[in-house]
Motif scaffolding. Structure first.
Motif, PDB file in Angstrom:
ATOM      1  N   HIS A 190       0.898  -0.977  -0.477  1.00  0.00           N
ATOM      2  CA  HIS A 190      -0.182  -0.163   0.148  1.00  0.00           C
ATOM      3  C   HIS A 190       0.611   1.376  -0.244  1.00  0.00           C
ATOM      4  CE1 HIS A 190      -3.031   3.014   1.805  1.00  0.00           C
ATOM      5  NE2 HIS A 190      -3.364   2.166   1.167  1.00  0.00           N
ATOM      6  N   CYS A 191       0.175   2.237  -0.187  1.00  0.00           N
ATOM      7  CA  CYS A 191       1.145   3.715  -0.187  1.00  0.00           C
ATOM      8  C   CYS A 191       1.495   3.818   0.962  1.00  0.00           C
ATOM      9  CB  CYS A 191       0.220   4.622  -1.106  1.00  0.00           C
ATOM     10  SG  CYS A 191       0.473   4.853  -2.567  1.00  0.00           S
ATOM     11  N   PHE A 192       1.046   3.991   1.564  1.00  0.00           N
ATOM     12  CA  PHE A 192       1.434   3.962   3.398  1.00  0.00           C
ATOM     13  C   PHE A 192       2.919   3.437   3.596  1.00  0.00           C
ATOM     14  CE2 PHE A 192      -0.687   4.040   7.166  1.00  0.00           C
ATOM     15  CZ  PHE A 192       0.061   5.172   8.332  1.00  0.00           C
ATOM     16  N   GLY A 193       2.752   2.113   2.814  1.00  0.00           N
ATOM     17  CA  GLY A 193       4.249   1.788   3.729  1.00  0.00           C
ATOM     18  C   GLY A 193       5.775   2.159   2.283  1.00  0.00           C
ATOM     19  N   MET A 194       5.080   1.669   1.204  1.00  0.00           N
ATOM     20  CA  MET A 194       6.065   2.848  -0.145  1.00  0.00           C
ATOM     21  C   MET A 194       6.136   3.232  -0.552  1.00  0.00           C
ATOM     22  SD  MET A 194       4.904   1.312  -3.664  1.00  0.00           S
ATOM     23  CE  MET A 194       5.509   2.847  -4.973  1.00  0.00           C
ATOM     24  N   VAL A 195       5.062   4.814  -0.367  1.00  0.00           N
ATOM     25  CA  VAL A 195       5.756   6.145  -0.703  1.00  0.00           C
ATOM     26  C   VAL A 195       5.595   6.845   1.273  1.00  0.00           C
ATOM     27  CG1 VAL A 195       5.235   8.072  -1.333  1.00  0.00           C
ATOM     28  CG2 VAL A 195       4.489   6.227  -2.554  1.00  0.00           C
ATOM     29  N   LEU A 196       4.363   6.197   1.751  1.00  0.00           N
ATOM     30  CA  LEU A 196       4.402   7.458   3.225  1.00  0.00           C
ATOM     31  C   LEU A 196       6.085   7.326   4.253  1.00  0.00           C
ATOM     32  CD1 LEU A 196       1.547   7.891   2.520  1.00  0.00           C
ATOM     33  CD2 LEU A 196       1.496   8.342   4.707  1.00  0.00           C
ATOM     34  N   ALA A 197       6.603   5.519   4.311  1.00  0.00           N
ATOM     35  CA  ALA A 197       7.779   4.998   4.594  1.00  0.00           C
ATOM     36  C   ALA A 197       8.696   4.842   3.994  1.00  0.00           C
ATOM     37  CB  ALA A 197       7.013   3.883   5.597  1.00  0.00           C
ATOM     38  N   ASN A 198       8.520   4.101   3.022  1.00  0.00           N
ATOM     39  CA  ASN A 198       9.684   3.126   2.367  1.00  0.00           C
ATOM     40  C   ASN A 198      10.285   4.762   1.413  1.00  0.00           C
ATOM     41  OD1 ASN A 198      10.642   1.085   2.943  1.00  0.00           O
ATOM     42  ND2 ASN A 198       9.131   0.728   1.111  1.00  0.00           N
ATOM     43  N   MET A 199       9.674   5.533   0.954  1.00  0.00           N
ATOM     44  CA  MET A 199      10.029   6.808  -0.372  1.00  0.00           C
ATOM     45  C   MET A 199      10.646   7.851   1.048  1.00  0.00           C
ATOM     46  SD  MET A 199      10.387   6.521  -3.269  1.00  0.00           S
ATOM     47  CE  MET A 199      10.608   5.848  -4.785  1.00  0.00           C
ATOM     48  N   TYR A 225      -3.347  12.929   4.919  1.00  0.00           N
ATOM     49  CA  TYR A 225      -4.847  12.661   3.809  1.00  0.00           C
ATOM     50  C   TYR A 225      -4.421  12.418   2.514  1.00  0.00           C
ATOM     51  CZ  TYR A 225      -8.884  13.026   1.229  1.00  0.00           C
ATOM     52  OH  TYR A 225      -9.637  13.489  -0.535  1.00  0.00           O
ATOM     53  N   GLY A 226      -4.715  11.879   2.024  1.00  0.00           N
ATOM     54  CA  GLY A 226      -4.569  11.433   0.856  1.00  0.00           C
ATOM     55  C   GLY A 226      -5.585  10.483   0.236  1.00  0.00           C
ATOM     56  N   MET A 227      -5.375   9.789  -0.985  1.00  0.00           N
ATOM     57  CA  MET A 227      -5.248   8.755  -1.824  1.00  0.00           C
ATOM     58  C   MET A 227      -5.042   8.314  -2.912  1.00  0.00           C
ATOM     59  SD  MET A 227      -8.644  10.350  -4.088  1.00  0.00           S
ATOM     60  CE  MET A 227      -9.025   9.393  -4.972  1.00  0.00           C
ATOM     61  N   THR A 228      -5.163   6.550  -3.179  1.00  0.00           N
ATOM     62  CA  THR A 228      -3.694   5.753  -3.677  1.00  0.00           C
ATOM     63  C   THR A 228      -3.319   6.883  -5.431  1.00  0.00           C
ATOM     64  OG1 THR A 228      -4.195   4.099  -2.991  1.00  0.00           O
ATOM     65  CG2 THR A 228      -3.066   4.266  -5.367  1.00  0.00           C
ATOM     66  N   GLU A 229      -5.016   7.398  -5.459  1.00  0.00           N
ATOM     67  CA  GLU A 229      -4.391   8.455  -7.269  1.00  0.00           C
ATOM     68  C   GLU A 229      -3.915   8.969  -6.947  1.00  0.00           C
ATOM     69  OE1 GLU A 229      -8.227   5.739  -6.715  1.00  0.00           O
ATOM     70  OE2 GLU A 229      -7.279   6.468  -5.471  1.00  0.00           O
ATOM     71  N   SER A 248      -0.519   9.963  -4.290  1.00  0.00           N
ATOM     72  CA  SER A 248       0.353   8.831  -4.768  1.00  0.00           C
ATOM     73  C   SER A 248       1.179   9.082  -3.488  1.00  0.00           C
ATOM     74  CB  SER A 248       1.730   9.858  -5.618  1.00  0.00           C
ATOM     75  OG  SER A 248       1.213   9.913  -6.738  1.00  0.00           O
ATOM     76  N   PRO A 249       0.745   8.959  -1.873  1.00  0.00           N
ATOM     77  CA  PRO A 249      -0.961   9.455  -2.195  1.00  0.00           C
ATOM     78  C   PRO A 249      -1.314  10.524  -1.345  1.00  0.00           C
ATOM     79  CG  PRO A 249      -0.846   8.269  -0.258  1.00  0.00           C
ATOM     80  CD  PRO A 249       0.575   8.387  -1.082  1.00  0.00           C
ATOM     81  N   VAL A 250      -0.498  11.462  -0.964  1.00  0.00           N
ATOM     82  CA  VAL A 250      -0.591  12.652   0.224  1.00  0.00           C
ATOM     83  C   VAL A 250      -1.083  13.541  -0.295  1.00  0.00           C
ATOM     84  CG1 VAL A 250       0.323  13.600   1.909  1.00  0.00           C
ATOM     85  CG2 VAL A 250       0.984  11.505   2.277  1.00  0.00           C
ATOM     86  N   SER A 251      -1.443  14.007  -0.067  1.00  0.00           N
ATOM     87  CA  SER A 251      -2.218  15.919  -0.311  1.00  0.00           C
ATOM     88  C   SER A 251      -2.298  16.676   0.441  1.00  0.00           C
ATOM     89  CB  SER A 251      -3.854  15.614  -1.079  1.00  0.00           C
ATOM     90  OG  SER A 251      -4.064  15.430  -2.572  1.00  0.00           O
ATOM     91  N   THR A 252      -2.743  16.339   1.789  1.00  0.00           N
ATOM     92  CA  THR A 252      -2.449  17.476   2.936  1.00  0.00           C
ATOM     93  C   THR A 252      -1.708  16.637   4.204  1.00  0.00           C
ATOM     94  OG1 THR A 252      -4.886  17.280   4.486  1.00  0.00           O
ATOM     95  CG2 THR A 252      -4.596  18.202   2.222  1.00  0.00           C
ATOM     96  N   GLN A 253      -1.225  17.929   4.949  1.00  0.00           N
ATOM     97  CA  GLN A 253      -0.118  16.947   6.132  1.00  0.00           C
ATOM     98  C   GLN A 253      -0.208  18.284   7.218  1.00  0.00           C
ATOM     99  OE1 GLN A 253       3.508  15.260   4.929  1.00  0.00           O
ATOM    100  NE2 GLN A 253       3.839  14.911   7.079  1.00  0.00           N
TER     101      GLN A 253
END
Length: 546
Positions: free
Chosen positions: A233-242, A330-334, A336-341
């Protein structure tokens, strides 16, 4: 006159304009001796230099297996070090990594393989009690199996060995052909109806999103990020790994799947500075009988995302877990996913009552979904986002893409939100989740926030169920505190006088857990289905509220 609900993330920090492999090379050169990846369950540790060498070997093996630029490589596994190697290596050779949900059963897995056209599938032998090998054999019998399959436990050494004949020059030549707008990843979104859709993300999408997430968290190479959320999921792959890789920080993985005790042990032993999770994960940790035995003094930050966060839970995380700078995304997969933080310096009421402000280089607007006109600040409407983070589209699904991305490249999220005068966004609910009872709109989030404050309630989820008289009625699922004997009557009495009568749940269901995806997101579509079926069998308590 009130401002329009529009915000633009102006930033002096430019977007990263190179493919991910090139940026990773720069990080390795700068932070090569820093620990990059720790996977506790596999007793695996690697510095950035060591990770580069292992990624290099996987990249060469991909070329040896005939993977060309744009070919799809499936990854079907829980959180393992091999997953991270494949994530980086596919980017370096220009392949498109297809994330397959570890919880998929045969029909969903077969659909993902066929719809994306996977050429090479890299999989673990199974997940928990599910055998992937059996399903792969069934794919072969059905004539749907990819050209090549690598089972990590059985074939990994052979896979790596095949790449030994590939030269460094071959990798360099491939990397020189890549553009940052090339697709890098396909992630299947868990739609409420029909088959999942493959959100297709580029190097530019995920690299920049991960970087700016890490910037708001103020990551440095000294940070050690505990990652119990799934990589697929983006949570692991992007928010964490990236976010970690773009800052030379350390990825710390407790195990293949979430276990609260293991996570807390990992935080303590590895002296993690950051911890991720969906609200249900944090609740499981806070409520665990061993919680008080662990040392959380190393923590300073983290991310709570994936679903709305109960205020009470956030306050406990801030204090009891020492995560004073914890943030909400907050965001969605579409997207990348984060739009606000939220920001580290935000006041507590903003961190617990909003999902923050717009991300750098991203636009947000809130519209009336019936007219597409921007609403005024303080008014509810559908959240839309635009910018570098919006996906390339749904894989081989132009019609589905056109339904969510309009002609001006605004992504329509389907989420209902409110923007205040300072640009902070609050999520009210999903357009499809809004309960319409006798013409009255009811926000499930509002009712949930009230119920969860009850001392005998650990968590609450509210849904709408069919009603011949009103169209919909309110139904609440409750996880009661252990040892309590809470009743529907008690909860109704608690609600009366504190909220409008039409908002008080008519139906109550007490459970030990909610239906969830592998990522920990609440499956309200399943809850509605279950409750509707049970109502027909008279198994759900019905309480008169008026």
């Amino acid at each position: 006159m009130a401002l329009f609900s529009y915000a633009h993330g102006a930033s002096e920090t430019p977007l990263i304009g190179v493919p991910f492999g090139e940026y990773f090379r720069r990080i390795v050169k700068k932070h090569g001796d820093n620990e990059a990846l720790v996977v506790v369950s596999q007793n695996y540790r690697a510095t950035y230099k060591q990770l580069w060498d292992e990624v290099d070997a996987v990249a060469k093996s991909l070329i040896a297996y005939g993977i060309e630029r744009g070919d799809r490589v499936g990854i079907w596994a829980p959180n393992r070090y091999e997953w991270v190697l494949v994530q980086i290596a596919t980017a370096r050779v220009g392949a498109i990594m297809v994330n397959i949900n570890p919880g998929y059963r045969y029909a969903d897995m077969k659909y993902a393989v066929e719809q994306s056209g996977i050429k090479l599938l890299i999989a673990s032998s199974g997940f928990r009690k599910t055998s992937y090998i059996e399903m792969i054999d069934q794919l072969r019998a059905d004539g749907s199996c990819p050209e090549s399959v690598v089972v990590m436990e059985n074939d990994w050494r052979t896979f790596i060995g095949k790449g030994c004949a590939i030269t460094d020059q071959a990798i360099e030549e491939r990397e020189n052909t890549l553009q940052f707008d090339d697709p890098i990843n396909i992630q299947y979104t868990s739609g409420t109806t029909g088959h999942p859709k493959g959100a297709t993300l580029s190097h530019h999408n995920v690299l920049n999103n991960g970087f700016f997430i890490g910037e708001r968290l103020e990551y440095t190479p000294k940070d050690r990020i505990c990652i119990p959320v799934p990589f697929y999921h983006c949570f692991g792959m992007v928010l964490a790994n990236m976010a970690a890789i773009t800052h030379g920080a350390t990825m710390v993985v407790p195990g293949e799947f979430f276990d609260p005790d293991t996570v807390m042990q990992t935080v303590q032993n590895e002296k993690c500075t950051s911890l991720y999770g969906v609200p249900t994960m944090f609740i499981a940790e806070l409520e665990h009988p061993n919680f008080s035995k662990y040392d959380f003094s190393s923590l300073r930050t983290g991310i709570m995302a994936g679903s709305p966060c109960p205020i009470d839970t956030m306050q406990k995380v801030l204090t009891l877990m020492n995560m004073r700078d914890v943030q909400v995304c907050y965001g969605m997969t579409e997207t990348s996913p984060v739009s606000t933080q939220t920001n580290a310096g935000d006041p507590t009421d903003k961190r617990v009552g909003s999902v923050g402000t717009v991300h750098p280089h991203v636009e947000i607007k809130i519209i009336n979904p019936a007219t597409n006109e921007i609403v005024r600040r303080g008014e509810e409407g559908e959240i839309c986002t635009r910018g570098y983070s919006v996906m390339l589209g749904y894989w081989n699904s132009p019609e589905d893409t056109a339904k969510v991305i309009d002609q001006n490249r605004w992504m329509h999220t389907g989420d209902v939100g409110v923007m205040d005068d300072n640009g902070y966004v609050k999520i009210v609910g999903r357009i499809k989740d809004i309960i319409i009872r006798g013409g009255e709109n009811i926000s499930p989030r509002e009712v949930e926030e009230f119920l969860i404050v009850h001392p005998n309630v650990i968590d609450a989820q509210v849904i709408g169920v069919p009603s011949e008289r009103y169209g919909e009625e309110v139904c609440a699922w409750i996880i009661p505190r252990e040892g309590s004997n809470i009743t529907p009557e008690e909860l109704v009495a608690y609600c009366k006088g504190n909220m409008a009568t039409y908002k008080i749940p008519k139906y109550w269901k007490f459970v030990s857990e909610f239906p969830m995806t592998v990522t920990g997101k609440i499956r309200k579509v399943d809850m509605r289905k279950i409750s509707t079926q049970e109502l027909g069998l008279q198994k759900v308590s019905e309480i008169k509220t008026a």
